[in-house]
Write a protein that holds these residues in place. Structure first.
Motif, short mmCIF file in Angstrom:
data_model
loop_
_atom_site.label_atom_id
_atom_site.label_comp_id
_atom_site.label_asym_id
_atom_site.label_seq_id
_atom_site.Cartn_x
_atom_site.Cartn_y
_atom_site.Cartn_z
N VAL A 58 53.21 120.51 59.44
CA VAL A 58 53.80 120.39 58.10
C VAL A 58 54.86 121.48 57.88
N ARG A 59 55.45 121.97 58.95
CA ARG A 59 56.48 122.99 58.81
C ARG A 59 57.79 122.43 58.27
N PHE A 60 57.85 121.10 58.07
CA PHE A 60 59.04 120.49 57.48
C PHE A 60 59.04 120.61 55.94
N LEU A 61 57.92 121.04 55.36
CA LEU A 61 57.81 121.17 53.91
C LEU A 61 58.36 122.52 53.45
N PRO A 62 58.78 122.63 52.17
CA PRO A 62 59.28 123.90 51.64
C PRO A 62 58.25 125.01 51.83
N ASN A 63 58.71 126.19 52.23
CA ASN A 63 57.81 127.28 52.59
C ASN A 63 57.68 128.30 51.46
N PRO A 64 56.50 128.40 50.83
CA PRO A 64 56.29 129.38 49.75
C PRO A 64 56.41 130.82 50.23
N TYR A 65 56.41 131.04 51.51
CA TYR A 65 56.49 132.40 52.05
C TYR A 65 57.77 133.10 51.59
N TYR A 66 58.82 132.30 51.37
CA TYR A 66 60.10 132.89 51.01
C TYR A 66 60.29 133.02 49.50
N VAL A 67 59.24 132.70 48.73
CA VAL A 67 59.26 132.94 47.29
C VAL A 67 58.45 134.20 47.04
N GLU A 68 59.09 135.24 46.51
CA GLU A 68 58.50 136.56 46.44
C GLU A 68 57.14 136.57 45.76
N GLU A 69 57.01 135.88 44.60
CA GLU A 69 55.74 135.91 43.87
C GLU A 69 54.66 135.06 44.54
N LEU A 70 55.04 134.14 45.42
CA LEU A 70 54.07 133.29 46.11
C LEU A 70 53.68 133.82 47.49
N LYS A 71 54.48 134.69 48.04
CA LYS A 71 54.26 135.17 49.40
C LYS A 71 52.88 135.76 49.62
N PRO A 72 52.34 136.58 48.72
CA PRO A 72 51.00 137.15 48.97
C PRO A 72 49.86 136.20 48.67
N LEU A 73 50.17 135.05 48.07
CA LEU A 73 49.13 134.08 47.71
C LEU A 73 48.84 133.15 48.88
N THR A 74 47.90 132.23 48.70
CA THR A 74 47.56 131.23 49.72
C THR A 74 47.58 129.84 49.10
N GLY A 75 47.38 128.84 49.96
CA GLY A 75 47.34 127.47 49.48
C GLY A 75 46.17 127.17 48.57
N ASN A 76 45.23 128.10 48.46
CA ASN A 76 44.11 127.94 47.52
C ASN A 76 44.51 128.30 46.09
N ASP A 77 45.67 128.93 45.94
CA ASP A 77 46.15 129.30 44.61
C ASP A 77 47.01 128.19 44.04
N LYS A 78 46.86 127.96 42.73
CA LYS A 78 47.54 126.84 42.08
C LYS A 78 49.06 126.94 42.18
N GLY A 79 49.59 128.16 42.10
CA GLY A 79 51.03 128.31 42.19
C GLY A 79 51.59 127.79 43.50
N VAL A 80 50.91 128.13 44.61
CA VAL A 80 51.35 127.66 45.92
C VAL A 80 51.17 126.15 46.04
N GLU A 81 50.03 125.65 45.58
CA GLU A 81 49.77 124.21 45.64
C GLU A 81 50.85 123.44 44.88
N ASP A 82 51.17 123.89 43.67
CA ASP A 82 52.19 123.20 42.88
C ASP A 82 53.55 123.25 43.57
N TYR A 83 53.89 124.40 44.15
CA TYR A 83 55.18 124.54 44.82
C TYR A 83 55.31 123.55 45.98
N VAL A 84 54.23 123.42 46.77
CA VAL A 84 54.27 122.52 47.93
C VAL A 84 54.24 121.06 47.50
#
Length: 339
Positions: free
Chosen positions: A230-256
């Motif tokens: 799934v590396r073709f999907l937008p990467n939250p790693y490059y969003v500063e506030e999302l970088k320390p979070l994981t896919g278990n957090d709602k912010g990351v889930e919504d972004y993806v």
């Protein structure tokens, strides 16, 4: 409690059936000496089980379904202390327990002599009668009378040993509830037949889906049956506030998942899995390990794995998830700091 006794000719598939029953949730005991079967059945007495449950001593994982594997090797333990053979005693005890209301099924496996000889040639296994002296042979004079011979010394061939084994096991064959000829059966066909006999319509209960998220930089899971990138999907790693979070957090889930591509991919992926499951089960698989990977195994793969788990967790199959690499970066950074 349900008891299944599995017997039959050597090479006809008894070991395969025992493995299938074990996957189906049975507690399996293989190659039990025939004279011990009555004692073992007494240990399984449901009345004793109820008493243990009332006293609080019953383990929660106590197996209600039990399978006993019996073959010609178990006959060597016949003491010959009475005129009855060990098989006759065992069948008498089975009849007694049936009258007490126990569910006991005897399944007997056989195949044509030609097929069995071919299997022995292909596997290069030795027929068990070549390693033992049967009741009635000259090297086992203390045993009860029978029509056996000392195969190891008589010079007979595999085909003759198979015919002798059939005669020795005739009493249990005549008492069998199910006789299966495996001459033309593949293992997958045998599994379907056993599941039909002992699981009925509840065949989905022994199939498990395992969803695993992982990071490609840490390697693909070695036990994965299906791997999706799934590396073709937008990467939250490059969003500063999302970088320390994981896919278990709602912010990351919504972004993806706010990406239309992610929704489309999830829909197509569940459709493909739904198509594959029945076809894998036809081939005899008892589960699928489905791995979803992104770069670090922390954001995108975790989000999609959670979505797959949510989709299937209340379905007809067992289901679990594992985020293999979700904390890997944090552990590595801590290690670097300590150094």
């Amino acid at each position: 409690m349900r008891l299944v006794i599995v017997s039959g000719l050597s090479g006809a598939g008894k070991s395969s059936v025992m493995k299938i029953l074990e996957d189906d949730g049975f507690y399996c005991v293989d190659n039990l000496p025939v004279p011990l079967v009555p004692d073992f059945m007494s240990l399984l007495d449901i009345r004793e089980t109820i008493e243990e449950e009332k006293s609080g001593n019953l383990h929660p994982d106590y197996a209600e379904d039990v399978a006993i594997g019996l073959d010609v090797r178990g006959l060597r333990f016949n003491s010959g202390t009475s005129d009855d053979t060990a098989l006759d005693k065992m069948l008498s005890v089975i009849g007694f327990f049936r009258k007490q209301g126990y569910s006991i099924d005897i399944i007997f496996l056989e195949a044509s002599t030609q097929v069995l000889v071919k299997r022995y040639k292909e596997t290069r296994r030795i027929h068990p009668l070549f390693r033992m002296s049967m009741p009635g042979s000259k090297s086992d004079a203390g045993s009860a009378p029978g029509d056996g011979v000392d195969v190891a010394e008589s010079g007979v061939r595999v085909g003759d040993a198979i015919e002798l084994e059939g005669r020795l096991l005739r009493p249990i064959r005549e008492a069998a509830d199910v006789i299966l000829d495996t001459s033309s059966l593949l293992v997958r066909d045998l599994k379907q037949e056993i599941d039909r006999l002992f699981l009925g319509e509840n065949t989905s209960s022994n199939f498990y889906l395992t969803f695993v998220s992982f990071g490609y930089k840490y390697g693909i899971p070695t036990d994965a049956d299906l791997v999706f990138d799934v590396r073709f999907l937008p990467n939250p790693y490059y969003v500063e506030e999302l970088k320390p979070l994981t896919g278990n957090d709602k912010g990351v889930e919504d972004y993806v998942m706010n990406c239309e591509t992610a929704e489309t991919f999830l829909k197509k992926l569940t459709g493909m899995i739904d198509f594959l499951i029945p076809n894998y089960r036809i081939e005899g698989k008892t589960g699928l390990v489905i791995a979803v990977g992104c770069t670090g195994g922390k954001h995108r793969s975790v989000t999609l794995t959670n979505k797959l788990y949510e989709h299937y967790k209340n379905g007809e199959f067992g289901c679990k998830k594992d985020h293999r690499d979700i904390d890997r970066d944090r552990v590595r950074k801590q290690g670097d700091l300590q150094r």
